[in-house]
Scaffold this active site. Structure first.
Site, PDB file in Angstrom:
ATOM      1  N   ASN A  80       6.683 -29.335   6.547  1.00 37.48           N
ATOM      2  CA  ASN A  80       6.152 -28.135   5.882  1.00 37.48           C
ATOM      3  C   ASN A  80       6.019 -26.927   6.811  1.00 37.48           C
ATOM      4  OD1 ASN A  80       4.011 -28.852   7.416  1.00 37.48           O
ATOM      5  ND2 ASN A  80       2.497 -28.929   5.768  1.00 37.48           N
ATOM      6  N   ASP A 139       4.643 -34.687   9.611  1.00 34.90           N
ATOM      7  CA  ASP A 139       3.933 -35.112   8.397  1.00 34.90           C
ATOM      8  C   ASP A 139       4.747 -36.164   7.640  1.00 34.90           C
ATOM      9  OD1 ASP A 139       5.943 -33.576   7.134  1.00 34.90           O
ATOM     10  OD2 ASP A 139       4.710 -31.766   7.351  1.00 34.90           O
ATOM     11  N   ASP A 193      -1.860 -48.348  11.220  1.00 35.15           N
ATOM     12  CA  ASP A 193      -2.739 -48.522  12.366  1.00 35.15           C
ATOM     13  C   ASP A 193      -4.148 -48.724  11.830  1.00 35.15           C
ATOM     14  OD1 ASP A 193      -3.666 -48.310  15.097  1.00 35.15           O
ATOM     15  OD2 ASP A 193      -1.923 -47.033  15.466  1.00 35.15           O
ATOM     16  N   ASP A 232      -6.070 -51.694  16.432  1.00 35.21           N
ATOM     17  CA  ASP A 232      -6.419 -50.972  17.655  1.00 35.21           C
ATOM     18  C   ASP A 232      -7.464 -51.741  18.473  1.00 35.21           C
ATOM     19  OD1 ASP A 232      -6.045 -48.292  18.867  1.00 35.21           O
ATOM     20  OD2 ASP A 232      -8.173 -48.018  18.474  1.00 35.21           O
ATOM     21  N   GLU A 287      -3.602 -54.930  19.235  1.00 30.65           N
ATOM     22  CA  GLU A 287      -3.472 -54.249  20.513  1.00 30.65           C
ATOM     23  C   GLU A 287      -4.565 -54.832  21.397  1.00 30.65           C
ATOM     24  OE1 GLU A 287      -3.851 -49.945  22.744  1.00 30.65           O
ATOM     25  OE2 GLU A 287      -5.269 -50.560  21.240  1.00 30.65           O
ATOM     26  N   HIS A 303       2.483 -44.616  22.578  1.00 32.22           N
ATOM     27  CA  HIS A 303       1.831 -43.307  22.656  1.00 32.22           C
ATOM     28  C   HIS A 303       0.715 -43.254  23.686  1.00 32.22           C
ATOM     29  CE1 HIS A 303      -0.824 -45.780  20.370  1.00 32.22           C
ATOM     30  NE2 HIS A 303      -1.774 -44.869  20.443  1.00 32.22           N
ATOM     31  N   ASP A 304       0.373 -44.382  24.288  1.00 30.65           N
ATOM     32  CA  ASP A 304      -0.764 -44.408  25.215  1.00 30.65           C
ATOM     33  C   ASP A 304      -0.376 -44.335  26.672  1.00 30.65           C
ATOM     34  OD1 ASP A 304      -2.845 -44.458  23.465  1.00 30.65           O
ATOM     35  OD2 ASP A 304      -2.775 -46.631  23.218  1.00 30.65           O
TER      36      ASP A 304
END
Ligand code: GLC
Length: 552
Positions: free
Chosen positions: A29, A35, A109, A210, A269, A330-331
């Site tokens: 968008n 998104d 997640d 998580d 995780e 991503h960590d």
């Protein structure tokens, strides 16, 4: 996806999972943030059923629930909604439908160690000790006006925060905006389980849970012993605030919730670098279906290093648990393309790593962009977004370098957005991008595609046993993957020079028949090879062979 396919119990054992960091994958968008519509528009890139797409089987979405975004979605303020920056619940249903139509599963997640401090439960909990939600969180009156123990927080250092209205400290071992819930409270537990069923009823195919090893804290709130470490978060041995024995009962209950829905999985995780600890979350096959083993992705480059972890992990799990493998997420402060970089050998290394990931016994987890060879992008300190790299641990630079927008094409915002993205795109997007690589049979994207589609049509690679043919110090990996119908031999050279391989000790395994090349960076597909006197692997060669009857 037909009912039968959806329910094929163990799809996650054969599938490849692709992690999407929603803010960075595709902006549908034009607001600079990725998104759900953006993701839908790229599903065909991920798997359109043909070898011209990547061919992944499932998407793991980092959190998309409403969140004040203090930890980019890992601080949830409503477990049953979609954050407006990503779209609406309707958009999510569209994503599910469109993904399932392409045989792509959707894994959510599940961040249930803590909520956001803006979650209505926490707002209520802070109103008074008698409030029904008060006990849903971890509280302590403290000792002489001070925190009750030495536990500290990953981002904020300080783990205990005073709330005057209830005259107690709440606990947060991430940042102050992430108060930890009390899993010993039965109503909290039920609310979490009901929420899990809500998404499972909608059709989600699994959960990545998580920091599961942080859920239960010592009921006596004892201080952790200190230890020496170069990594600030490891200054303590976390024996009282993590990995408490009671967590395993909870894992069995979580397993029960998920198993009521055939074909779904729960993946933990386990935030530790100990493979033993990670393995304990499989229980006796009655806890989580899978857990991450971060020991693997903390390895320095080198065949022996990976071999040690693979053998250990495979051995620890044996028949009771299905392994997982991943090299980036991503960590980590960086992507593995950069972690293993070595001048002009970098791209070759990335291919060897990918071939390993995609041919081991276990489910491979890819991180968006690794398939095109995305690397870390330096983020100037002033513009760091990640709480970990902001002010709390100045020596850690945060996780932004590995979270930059997906590089779709060479245009000014890399085809990710029509406007300035929330994190800057990597300047190398003019050459490293999906569009350019899609048309180049020699690109790393083509390499990933070929490996993934090969894996799909090679049963021994999906589910066969793993048997290493090397041990100790070695420059190359060699392992057999076999099932009753097929034996495949994988050879991976981790160095840039030729290496003699399979010279001794393996005559019986490899000299029986002759071998046909299924995939080779240096040898033509379909060629027959005879291995009784070993072979010489070229620098960074990837070679995958299938055993055939008869002689060469
Ligand atoms: C997990 C997430 C990480 C987050 C943390 C706190 O480790 O992967 O991104 O910061 O938990 O929720």
């Amino acid at each position: 996806m037909s009912g039968r396919e959806r329910d094929s119990e163990k799809w996650w054992k054969t599938g490849v999972v692709y992690q999407i960091y929603p803010m960075s994958f595709m902006d549908g968008n034009g607001d600079g943030v990725g998104d759900l519509k953006g993701i839908v528009s790229k599903l065909d890139y991920l798997n359109d059923g043909t070898g011209t797409s990547l061919g992944i089987d499932a998407i793991w979405l980092s959190p998309i629930y409403p969140s004040p975004n203090k930890d980019f979605g890992y601080d949830i303020s409503d477990y049953r909604g979609i954050d407006p920056r990503y779209g609406s619940l309707e958009d999510f249903k569209t994503l599910l439908r469109e993904a399932h139509d392409r045989n792509i599963r959707i894994v959510m997640d599940l961040v249930i160690n803590h909520t956001s401090n803006e979650h209505p439960w926490f707002i209520e909990a802070c109103k008074g000790r008698e409030n029904p939600y008060h006990d849903w969180y971890m509280w302590h009156e403290g000792k002489k006006g001070k925190a009750p123990n030495n536990w500290f927080a990953a981002f904020d250092r300080k783990a205990w925060w005073w709330v005057e209205d209830v005259r107690k400290f709440y606990l947060s071992t991430w940042c102050r905006y992430q108060p930890e819930v009390n899993w010993r409270n039965p109503e909290l537990k039920q609310a979490m389980f009901d929420m899990m069923r809500f998404w499972l009823d909608l059709g989600v195919d699994g959960y990545r849970i998580d920091v599961i090893n942080w859920f239960i804290k010592d009921d006596r709130f004892r201080s952790n012993p200190y230890r020496l470490s170069l990594n600030p978060p490891d200054y303590q041995r976390h024996i009282y605030d993590r990995n408490r024995p009671e967590i395993h009962d909870l894992c069995r209950e979580i397993r029960g919730v998920v198993d009521a829905y055939p074909g779904r999985f729960a993946l933990g995780e386990v935030f530790t670098d100990s493979a033993e600890e990670a393995a304990s979350y499989y229980g006796d096959g009655d806890e989580l279906h899978m857990a991450f083993n971060f020991e693997f992705l903390f390895q320095k480059w080198g065949a022996s290093n990976f071999l040690g972890v693979i053998d250990k992990w495979d051995g620890l799990l044996g028949d009771k648990g299905w392994p997982t493998y991943t090299l980036s997420n991503h960590d980590l402060p960086g992507r593995h393309y950069s972690r293993y970089a070595k001048g002009d050998e970098t791209d070759k290394r990335a291919r060897v790593a990918a071939a390993m990931l995609l041919t081991l016994r276990g489910t491979p987890f890819l991180y968006y962009g690794e398939e095109i060879g995305m690397s870390n992008r330096k983020i100037p300190r002033k513009t760091i977004q990640d709480p970990m790299g902001k002010k709390f641990w100045p020596i850690l630079k945060g996780r932004d370098p590995g979270r930059t927008p997906m590089q779709w094409n060479a245009s000014s915002h890399a085809g990710f957005s029509t406007t300035e993205p929330w994190l800057p795109v990597h300047p190398n997007h003019t050459v490293v991008n999906a569009e350019k690589e899609a048309g180049d049979p020699g690109s790393i994207l083509s390499f990933y595609r070929e490996m993934i589609w090969l894996r799909k049509k090679t049963p021994a690679l999906c589910q066969g046993s793993y048997r290493p043919l090397v041990s100790g110090r070695t420059d190359y990996l060699a392992y057999l993957r076999s099932n009753p119908e097929q034996t495949v031999l994988v050879l991976l050279n981790f160095v840039g020079k030729p290496v003699p391989a399979l010279l001794s000790g393996h005559q019986t395994e490899v000299s029986r028949g002759n071998w046909e090349v299924l995939f080779g960076t240096d040898r033509a597909k379909g060629n027959r090879m005879e291995l009784s006197s070993g072979l010489s692997l070229r620098g960074y060669e990837v070679l995958i062979l299938e055993e055939k009857g008869g002689s060469a």
